[in-house]
Design an enzyme around this catalytic site. Sequence first.
Site, PDB file in Angstrom:
ATOM      1  N   GLU A 245     -35.158  50.032  59.830  1.00  0.00           N
ATOM      2  CA  GLU A 245     -36.210  49.642  60.769  1.00  0.00           C
ATOM      3  C   GLU A 245     -37.505  49.219  60.071  1.00  0.00           C
ATOM      4  O   GLU A 245     -38.568  49.775  60.319  1.00  0.00           O
ATOM      5  CB  GLU A 245     -36.512  50.809  61.724  1.00  0.00           C
ATOM      6  CG  GLU A 245     -35.390  51.109  62.689  1.00  0.00           C
ATOM      7  CD  GLU A 245     -35.314  50.138  63.854  1.00  0.00           C
ATOM      8  OE1 GLU A 245     -36.036  49.117  63.827  1.00  0.00           O
ATOM      9  OE2 GLU A 245     -34.508  50.394  64.766  1.00  0.00           O
TER      10      GLU A 245
ATOM     11  N   GLU B 121     -25.734  52.870  63.759  1.00  0.00           N
ATOM     12  CA  GLU B 121     -26.074  53.970  64.660  1.00  0.00           C
ATOM     13  C   GLU B 121     -25.429  53.676  66.007  1.00  0.00           C
ATOM     14  O   GLU B 121     -25.495  52.548  66.498  1.00  0.00           O
ATOM     15  CB  GLU B 121     -27.599  54.102  64.840  1.00  0.00           C
ATOM     16  CG  GLU B 121     -28.307  54.511  63.564  1.00  0.00           C
ATOM     17  CD  GLU B 121     -29.838  54.517  63.679  1.00  0.00           C
ATOM     18  OE1 GLU B 121     -30.372  54.663  64.780  1.00  0.00           O
ATOM     19  OE2 GLU B 121     -30.481  54.346  62.622  1.00  0.00           O
TER      20      GLU B 121
HETATM   21  C1  IPT Z   1     -33.244  54.257  65.702  1.00  0.00           C
HETATM   22  C2  IPT Z   1     -33.659  54.768  64.357  1.00  0.00           C
HETATM   23  O1  IPT Z   1     -33.074  54.041  63.335  1.00  0.00           O
HETATM   24  C3  IPT Z   1     -33.361  56.188  64.143  1.00  0.00           C
HETATM   25  O2  IPT Z   1     -34.119  56.619  63.044  1.00  0.00           O
HETATM   26  C4  IPT Z   1     -33.683  57.003  65.338  1.00  0.00           C
HETATM   27  O3  IPT Z   1     -35.037  56.907  65.607  1.00  0.00           O
HETATM   28  C5  IPT Z   1     -32.922  56.478  66.490  1.00  0.00           C
HETATM   29  O4  IPT Z   1     -33.255  55.173  66.727  1.00  0.00           O
HETATM   30  C6  IPT Z   1     -33.200  57.223  67.762  1.00  0.00           C
HETATM   31  O5  IPT Z   1     -33.137  58.584  67.649  1.00  0.00           O
HETATM   32  S1  IPT Z   1     -34.417  53.033  66.117  1.00  0.00           S
HETATM   33  C7  IPT Z   1     -34.367  52.843  67.845  1.00  0.00           C
HETATM   34  C8  IPT Z   1     -35.639  52.221  68.297  1.00  0.00           C
HETATM   35  C9  IPT Z   1     -33.214  51.994  68.253  1.00  0.00           C
END
Ligand code: IPT
Length: 991
Positions: free
Chosen positions: A427, A505
Amino acid sequence: MTAPGAVGPLGTTAPGSGSRLPPRARLRSDAKTLSLDGTWRFRLHDRAPRDEVDGVPPFAAGTDRATGPDWSDLPVPSHWVLHGHGAPAYTNIRYPFPVDPPHVPDRNPTGDHVRTVDLSDWWPAGGRTLLRLDGAESLARVWVNGRTVGWSTGSRLTTEYDVTGLLRPGANTVAIRVHQWSQGSYLEDQDQWWLPGVFRSVTLEHRPDGGLDDVFVTADRDPVTGRGTLVVETVTTATQVTVRLPETGLEARLAPGAPARVDVGTVDAWSAEEPRLHDVVIATDAETVRLRVGFRRVEVVGDRLLVNGVPLVFHGVNRHETHPDRGRVFDEDTLRTDLSLMKQHGVQAIRTAHQPPHPRFLELADEYGFWVVLECDLETHGFWEVDWSGNPSDDPAWRDAYLDRVRRTVERDKNHPSVVVWSLGNESGTGRNLAAMADWIRRRDPSRPIHYEGDTEGAYTDLYSRMYPTIEEIDSVCGDLAMPVHEVGPAAGARQRAKPFVLCEYGHAMGNGPGSLADYQDRFERWSRLHGGFVWEWRDHGLRTTTDDGVAYFGYGGDFGEPVHDGVFVMDGLVLSDGTPSPALADLGRLWAPVRFTREGSSLTVHSQRAHADTADLAVVWELRVDGRVVDGGALDVPPVRPGRDVTVALPSDAVAPRRGREAHLTLRASLRQDTVWAPRGQVVAEVQTVVEVVPPTPSARPSGVLPSAAVFDEDGALRSWHGIDVAVLVPELWRAPTENDRASGQGSYETTSPELSSGRGDESVPPSADRWRERGLDRLTHRVTAVAREGGVLVQRLRSMPAGTGSGIDSEFRWSGDGDDLRLRWSAVPVGPWDCTWPRIGLHLDLPDDLGDAVEWWGTGPHESYPDAANGVVVGRFASAVDALGVRYARPQETGHRPDLRELRIGRLAIDALRGAGADLPGFQLARHTAQQWARAEHPHELPASDRLHLYLDAAQHGLGSRACGPDVLPRFALWPRQVALEVMFRAVS
Ligand code: IPT
């Protein structure tokens, strides 16, 4: 006023001072080391102090200065905020300071750490000595004996300084001044606690003349021939280097420096499934290092990511280093427990979100067997708040800092077979500096592909990576659907579609959830371009703290007085803060089992989900349950199944014989035949239950004409007591305490009409489900009896339940009848008025006294909760639990403990059986000491009021969970839209 520069190296974009040594591999060597971990003297300033006070540089006088009243003891490694100095703070995307790069506020907690070390017994002859810091957040400056050593940023990266000329035999003073905020903080905006301190080890290491200052070993294996090659590159002043493989007796002499090849002949491959390691000893006359190498080849071929010639599909989790008491301070026992739990649940990949882990992590990942995506310590997410303007990722002034970070990441961990992908960070928008990092990696280590999710156009990375995509988006990337790819233009879209696709993710495990893991798994298996993904995330980051009254709990954002914070968003784990596995982990474990069982009649097919190893290590057993009780079982002789293949065997006839009129389930299990490093022999790694026989619906009631005398009804026809158990309330309920997913307004809500669905993405403007439910008053039904009547022997009560101020609700009918000494209830409900939102649940709420007892037994699904879109981890059986163990202690109270398909329930002296009536499915149950309304009001478990009640919910249906806390909402087929429902139960007479 403080003059600019007077507070040292703050306010520059530089990553550190020139006296640092170049980064190199972490090696197991016979060079002497001395740990400086232990008790240090510590003093906290609330702002960065001037460097010189009255012309005296800091720490010039050594320890003498560490004895005043503002000094105390502090362990190193540690975060001072977890030792009573200041407080931790949590933000996700936002910086907790103004976006004014590279500057940080004057109020800048600064910790001075000082200790003396007696080197009389340690003093090495000749060579050089380095001082190593494995992690200090965020800017660390070092003095030895009052003389400046250097400074560095890059909190979770190693820094080494040459301190040879500064040390002396006898007593030496080492001082480390750590500024919490620095230019480095702009590059460390990960979604985690801000935890300043020297949180990893401090070490002195002797570097002998002619030693091995660096070693880079690439252990390749040709997947076709099975032949292994070592490519060895060394940094040394010695003239000769030997390389030995003790196992094979192979020994080679190499010229130092440039990469040299050593052919090792046929070797076993390393994989996460079979983590075969080989000792390699590399030596000069002055120093010997021992590596444990794994031979494997990682390649990108077209849109496939291959390891050892076969596709690598990640069954992964994102793992932050977090501990409820230690923060990011490493603890090997905790890590081993976590890695074992992961392996036991089929997790075979880890993304080290969002920074390099403790170096020991990699040694254990090599040994336990994990595919590791190793991520650099980089995130500039807070620039999103200012439309990415000034983002360091595209600012040449920050280029050195970016390159410094990637070098330190790759160099330290380059020898580990578990590391299969380098990730530039998380990010951080996009820009030239990220591209430069990728270029540097390509030159330094072409053996591993490069990942970075923010490279949306695929300009400089090797994998196409997305976070939290909808199923429709996945299908559009992998299949023939003509949807734009991630909103990039046609050329970039085509480029991305031609690469291996990975979900860095997905499945946001915040609170109760995520739902639909099985839908993602289905896509992993369906699409060859899709290489699996990494669930967000492994563990809740709660920090143990106490209320003013001394009640212990796990704190999250806002619990430490932070003015800016992101609340409970730091609690997204598959395991809770204290390491308790959540039901989501069990859900995942079933999907990621090494084998799948499918039964057709008496023939059982065992499918291997592995890619490298066969299943010779697994024993298979069957177990038959009739009416929930185990009645038979035995071992099955299943020959080893080769990776990705099937074997079909015949089941014993007893296992599948019809059991007229009785319910029968056949469970198949695979377990380990031998102890492994991550589990003992017997550990179950796969379990599937199949239905052998279902029972027909119970015939409708033939009322006995009289209601049992043990049942007391009031004049409105409401049950008031049963066998002396008072029933304070028995009413319909539509409310559940919102889960984190219900509360969130993340992307991809499906609470809209179908056109949204076909676009693959829901409407982000749709408010959270919980808001819609609240607006429509689902948490505050009021009830009105519309009729009470006797119909033959049946007592009929009709009820209208509606919230104040609305014209919508439900009409329900309670039909009470006697069945011998038992009391039978058929309850049915229909929606009335207009409805434009889902329901969280529809069922009955019974308010009962807690003196019923604490022992709960049931025949139904278990052992833990499950929901329509998260039900892989449960089976039908007979289970027992204490009341308080029925629910999960999520960081913030919310819906928990729903167990569908109830057959029988005993709560102390209360017995209720569920019946399969006409049009009435088996209900779910939930039992707790608080109501859904009480749960919804509490921010932490300890805030729930004292209770002497038991609340039993019998649900005809519940809404799914989804992943909307970050990701798509409940899929349409798991959503509970207003509809007609019915359930039937029998209150039993128990002595
Ligand atoms: C995404 C991040 O990469 C991760 O660190 C964590 O924050 C997660 O989301 C949520 O818990 S970024 C999100 C804005 C898609």
